[in-house]
Write a protein that holds these residues in place. Structure first.
Motif, mmCIF file in Angstrom:
data_model
loop_
_atom_site.group_PDB
_atom_site.id
_atom_site.type_symbol
_atom_site.label_atom_id
_atom_site.label_comp_id
_atom_site.label_asym_id
_atom_site.label_seq_id
_atom_site.Cartn_x
_atom_site.Cartn_y
_atom_site.Cartn_z
ATOM 1 N N ARG A 101 -29.714 -40.195 -60.333
ATOM 2 C CA ARG A 101 -29.354 -38.837 -60.996
ATOM 3 C C ARG A 101 -28.866 -37.853 -62.340
ATOM 4 N NH1 ARG A 101 -24.087 -38.739 -59.256
ATOM 5 N NH2 ARG A 101 -23.789 -41.434 -59.528
ATOM 6 N N ARG A 102 -29.261 -39.208 -63.090
ATOM 7 C CA ARG A 102 -28.811 -38.098 -64.674
ATOM 8 C C ARG A 102 -30.658 -37.688 -64.610
ATOM 9 N NH1 ARG A 102 -25.434 -42.893 -65.944
ATOM 10 N NH2 ARG A 102 -27.146 -43.629 -66.301
ATOM 11 N N SER A 103 -31.822 -37.759 -64.084
ATOM 12 C CA SER A 103 -32.879 -38.018 -64.920
ATOM 13 C C SER A 103 -33.237 -35.817 -64.400
ATOM 14 C CB SER A 103 -33.822 -39.169 -64.289
ATOM 15 O OG SER A 103 -35.257 -38.754 -64.170
ATOM 16 N N PRO A 104 -34.116 -35.712 -65.240
ATOM 17 C CA PRO A 104 -34.661 -33.958 -64.990
ATOM 18 C C PRO A 104 -35.660 -34.317 -63.903
ATOM 19 C CG PRO A 104 -33.739 -34.445 -67.711
ATOM 20 C CD PRO A 104 -33.607 -35.496 -66.655
ATOM 21 N N ARG A 105 -36.384 -35.127 -64.777
ATOM 22 C CA ARG A 105 -37.541 -35.709 -63.462
ATOM 23 C C ARG A 105 -37.507 -35.541 -62.205
ATOM 24 N NH1 ARG A 105 -41.294 -41.057 -62.666
ATOM 25 N NH2 ARG A 105 -43.462 -40.052 -63.463
ATOM 26 N N GLN A 106 -36.607 -36.222 -61.474
ATOM 27 C CA GLN A 106 -35.859 -36.356 -60.278
ATOM 28 C C GLN A 106 -35.707 -35.379 -59.827
ATOM 29 O OE1 GLN A 106 -36.593 -39.006 -58.501
ATOM 30 N NE2 GLN A 106 -38.273 -39.840 -60.315
ATOM 31 N N GLU A 107 -34.163 -34.797 -60.622
ATOM 32 C CA GLU A 107 -33.824 -33.577 -60.231
ATOM 33 C C GLU A 107 -34.675 -32.308 -59.570
ATOM 34 O OE1 GLU A 107 -30.129 -29.736 -61.809
ATOM 35 O OE2 GLU A 107 -31.192 -31.626 -63.413
ATOM 36 N N ALA A 108 -35.690 -32.575 -60.617
ATOM 37 C CA ALA A 108 -37.013 -31.470 -60.636
ATOM 38 C C ALA A 108 -37.645 -31.526 -58.814
ATOM 39 C CB ALA A 108 -38.073 -31.013 -61.177
ATOM 40 N N VAL A 109 -38.470 -33.484 -58.577
ATOM 41 C CA VAL A 109 -38.706 -34.212 -57.534
ATOM 42 C C VAL A 109 -38.199 -33.756 -56.590
ATOM 43 C CG1 VAL A 109 -39.498 -36.034 -57.177
ATOM 44 C CG2 VAL A 109 -40.330 -35.427 -59.295
#
Length: 281
Positions: A101-109
């Motif tokens: 939830r802190r990951s910009p990568r996962q926010e986009a994915v």
């Protein structure tokens, strides 16, 4: 499908600038993703005929059966879905963690991952309804979504080996398999529509070569990701097995598919080794 950094996309790990983690994403989209993926897996399970009803290989008049076209994989090939579904379930749970939830990568994915999960049962049900032309449209959209996912996964990882397994490997396998399934689905639709050329051995060879070309392009553009190559090779290997008997028994198709498997895996490994060498230089 890789970022501009020289490190292989499948092995990048990073911290946030200055080592300061960003604020965690709220719970709404992660929860929606979890529930959406869970519902999609259940819908796909039911639609596949696993709980009774018509199996996919018998739906639409058997247009997607293992002996329907020259590039239809043998039935065992579809067991890869068990691995993909397990990976999707693991991803849906992991993306709830503070790290994700802190990951910009996962926010986009995350929204693309949800879309990919939803499109799969949609494809299954279009086949069950006998809408083969629509099923091709759905699988094209699904393929485009997963390609977009792989580009987004070229960003630096923050979740270590766990993220690599549940995200990179899951969607890598998904991409490799759907690339083969897209061609098999297209051939099935056109053959069922009465376009007989798509039942000829020569065009089967062309289809295998195209599938291999997609696998090679994926390997080169992704910096040597191994998971897509493995899934593509898995599908092509079972095309080879399927052509050892039945209506489309053909040594030409068997050996073309075997050669395609070897070439796809070789290129992927070579691209991976090259990317690692460049990153350590």
């Amino acid at each position: 499908m890789r970022s501009q950094r020289s490190t292989p996309a499948s092995d990048r790990t990073s911290t946030h600038p200055g080592g300061v983690p960003s604020a965690a994403t709220g719970w709404f989209l992660p929860i929606v993703t979890l529930l959406g993926v869970a519902a999609a897996i259940v819908a796909a399970f039911i639609g596949s005929g696993a709980l009774g009803g018509t199996p996919i290989n018998e739906a639409a008049g058997g247009a997607l059966s293992a002996d329907a076209t020259p590039i239809a994989p043998a039935g065992t090939a579809f067991s890869i879905w068990s691995v993909i579904y397990l990976g999707l379930a693991a991803y849906a749970i992991w993306q709830l963690t503070p790290t994700a939830r802190r990951s910009p990568r996962q926010e986009a994915v995350r929204p693309w991952a949800l879309a990919s999960a939803v499109l799969n049962p949609l494809w299954i049900w279009t086949v069950q309804l006998g809408w083969l032309a629509v099923s091709v449209l759905v699988i094209v959209v699904l393929l485009a979504v997963i390609i977009r996912l792989m580009f987004l996964l070229g960003a630096p990882r923050t979740g270590g080996i766990v993220e690599k397994v549940v995200a990179d490997w899951t969607f890598g396998l998904y991409l490799g398999w759907v690339s083969v399934a897209f061609l098999a689905n297209t051939y099935a639709w056109l053959a069922d529509a009465g376009i007989d050329i798509f039942t000829r051995i020569q065009l089967g060879v062309v289809g295998i070569v195209v599938a291999a070309g997609i696998g090679i392009a994926t390997a080169l553009l992704s910096g040597g990701r191994i998971a897509p190559a493995l899934a593509t090779s898995w599908g092509l290997a079972w095309v080879s097995v399927g052509r050892t008997e039945g209506a489309f028994e053909s040594p030409e198709l068997v050996w073309t598919a075997v050669l395609a498997v070897v070439v796809v895996l070789f290129i992927a490994v070579a691209a991976n080794v090259t990317a690692r060498s460049r990153s350590s230089a």
